[in-house]
Write a protein that holds these residues in place. Sequence first.
Motif, mmCIF file in Angstrom:
data_model
loop_
_atom_site.group_PDB
_atom_site.id
_atom_site.type_symbol
_atom_site.label_atom_id
_atom_site.label_comp_id
_atom_site.label_asym_id
_atom_site.label_seq_id
_atom_site.Cartn_x
_atom_site.Cartn_y
_atom_site.Cartn_z
ATOM 1 N N MET A 158 -8.693 15.523 2.060
ATOM 2 C CA MET A 158 -8.315 14.120 1.938
ATOM 3 C C MET A 158 -6.878 14.025 1.421
ATOM 4 N N ILE A 159 -6.069 13.229 2.112
ATOM 5 C CA ILE A 159 -4.722 12.899 1.632
ATOM 6 C C ILE A 159 -4.715 11.403 1.363
ATOM 7 N N MET A 160 -4.303 11.021 0.171
ATOM 8 C CA MET A 160 -4.401 9.617 -0.207
ATOM 9 C C MET A 160 -3.174 9.189 -1.018
ATOM 10 N N LYS A 161 -2.539 8.125 -0.574
ATOM 11 C CA LYS A 161 -1.430 7.580 -1.347
ATOM 12 C C LYS A 161 -1.966 6.730 -2.490
ATOM 13 N N HIS A 162 -1.240 6.757 -3.600
ATOM 14 C CA HIS A 162 -1.580 5.874 -4.701
ATOM 15 C C HIS A 162 -0.312 5.524 -5.459
ATOM 16 N N PHE A 163 -0.401 4.477 -6.228
ATOM 17 C CA PHE A 163 0.713 4.072 -7.086
ATOM 18 C C PHE A 163 0.294 4.261 -8.539
ATOM 19 N N ALA A 164 1.266 4.575 -9.367
ATOM 20 C CA ALA A 164 0.985 4.858 -10.772
ATOM 21 C C ALA A 164 0.258 3.689 -11.425
ATOM 22 N N CYS A 165 -0.847 3.997 -12.100
ATOM 23 C CA CYS A 165 -1.579 2.990 -12.860
ATOM 24 C C CYS A 165 -2.364 3.716 -13.951
ATOM 25 N N PRO A 166 -2.792 3.019 -14.989
ATOM 26 C CA PRO A 166 -3.437 3.675 -16.136
ATOM 27 C C PRO A 166 -4.697 4.463 -15.781
ATOM 28 N N ALA B 132 -4.336 -3.779 -7.217
ATOM 29 C CA ALA B 132 -4.509 -3.696 -5.764
ATOM 30 C C ALA B 132 -4.467 -2.240 -5.299
ATOM 31 N N SER B 133 -3.540 -1.460 -5.850
ATOM 32 C CA SER B 133 -3.436 -0.043 -5.497
ATOM 33 C C SER B 133 -4.679 0.717 -5.934
ATOM 34 N N TRP B 134 -5.169 0.423 -7.125
ATOM 35 C CA TRP B 134 -6.365 1.069 -7.649
ATOM 36 C C TRP B 134 -7.578 0.776 -6.768
ATOM 37 N N LYS B 135 -7.656 -0.439 -6.256
ATOM 38 C CA LYS B 135 -8.758 -0.819 -5.372
ATOM 39 C C LYS B 135 -8.720 -0.007 -4.079
ATOM 40 N N LEU B 136 -7.541 0.160 -3.494
ATOM 41 C CA LEU B 136 -7.412 0.945 -2.265
ATOM 42 C C LEU B 136 -7.789 2.407 -2.510
ATOM 43 N N VAL C 131 -9.389 13.324 6.297
ATOM 44 C CA VAL C 131 -9.284 11.868 6.112
ATOM 45 C C VAL C 131 -7.971 11.619 5.393
ATOM 46 N N MET C 132 -7.120 10.813 5.972
ATOM 47 C CA MET C 132 -5.812 10.576 5.374
ATOM 48 C C MET C 132 -5.522 9.084 5.305
ATOM 49 N N SER C 133 -4.764 8.709 4.295
ATOM 50 C CA SER C 133 -4.459 7.298 4.086
ATOM 51 C C SER C 133 -3.073 7.138 3.481
ATOM 52 N N ASP C 134 -2.256 6.377 4.155
ATOM 53 C CA ASP C 134 -0.929 6.024 3.636
ATOM 54 C C ASP C 134 -0.894 4.531 3.324
ATOM 55 N N MET C 135 -2.059 3.972 3.038
ATOM 56 C CA MET C 135 -2.150 2.535 2.787
ATOM 57 C C MET C 135 -1.443 2.145 1.498
ATOM 58 N N GLY C 136 -0.843 0.984 1.549
ATOM 59 C CA GLY C 136 -0.258 0.397 0.360
ATOM 60 C C GLY C 136 -0.460 -1.102 0.410
ATOM 61 N N SER C 137 -0.799 -1.698 -0.704
ATOM 62 C CA SER C 137 -1.013 -3.143 -0.736
ATOM 63 C C SER C 137 0.323 -3.877 -0.682
ATOM 64 N N ASN C 138 0.267 -5.132 -0.303
ATOM 65 C CA ASN C 138 1.472 -5.961 -0.322
ATOM 66 C C ASN C 138 1.915 -6.191 -1.763
ATOM 67 N N MET C 139 3.158 -5.851 -2.045
ATOM 68 C CA MET C 139 3.657 -5.968 -3.410
ATOM 69 C C MET C 139 3.913 -7.427 -3.793
ATOM 70 N N SER C 140 3.406 -7.832 -4.940
ATOM 71 C CA SER C 140 3.586 -9.199 -5.418
ATOM 72 C C SER C 140 4.778 -9.317 -6.364
#
Length: 279
Positions: free
Chosen positions: A207-215, A173-177, A155-164
């Motif tokens: 599983m490969i999953m993209k994420h953005f830095a968050c606490p 938004a990234s944490w939710k994905l 299962v792989m995901s390169d999803m990223g939310s629209n940056m505000s």
Amino acid sequence: MTSSLLPQPLLSLCLRSSSSLRPPLLLLHHRRTIKTKSSAAWLVRQQTDHLVASRGAFRARSAFKLLELSKHYKILKPSCKLIIDLGAAPGSWSQVALQGKGGGKVVVAVDLLPMAPIPGVHIIQGDFLDQITQAKIKQKLLLAGDGLRLKADLVMSDMGSNMSGLASMDQEASWKLTKMVFEFCKVGLRVGHFHGQDGIWRSGGTMIMKHFACPEIAEFRRTHLQRCFEEVYYDKPEACRKESAEGYFVCKGYKGDILQKAIEPPAPKEKWAEEEGDL
């Protein structure tokens, strides 16, 4: 009704109200300037990016990120047959997966957005957490695969939310994905098991999953990913832009839903160590 038919006091009120709703000209000019500068910067970056120029038949430069990860962690090997690509549009990761070693790959691409067809890729438009969409995914795996398995090897995901542009909103938004992809693995990723015929242990899926830095990410890795996978790695491929805060988790050997509950952000002072004996 024309303005000449309105009483003078009412006409004055309407004119004042109308003008108050219009943004100041200086603000509009400022917004246009920001947009123009951003667009210009994007064009320059695209024109000078060697990966954009050399992407060939791939639909996006993100294909090179998966190529790097697969080579380093030996992901798209011959035994990896059934693959689900979440948030797949425009389809570059599905293209890479289809070309993996050994051939015979079954790739199911899922996205809320419509995707142009890719020969050999089964495309489903819908929400991957929706039960109807999940039923369609399983049907594709069953019919296109060996007719026996309903869960994927990868299962792989390169999803990223629209940056505000607002750090707190983008992190949320990234944490939710991130949580959504993990939740899907509970129903879509193969769990490790002993093979029925020869009794040999077969490790769980990847599983490969993209994420953005968050606490929350570091705690999420420790309390969820490392509990449910045999191996958990963090990587930022060279194909990622240096200024980007994105990174990837590569998790191998899925052990199943050990937590037996939906993912919630752990409490800051919660003592997870007390539960280690439950594993």
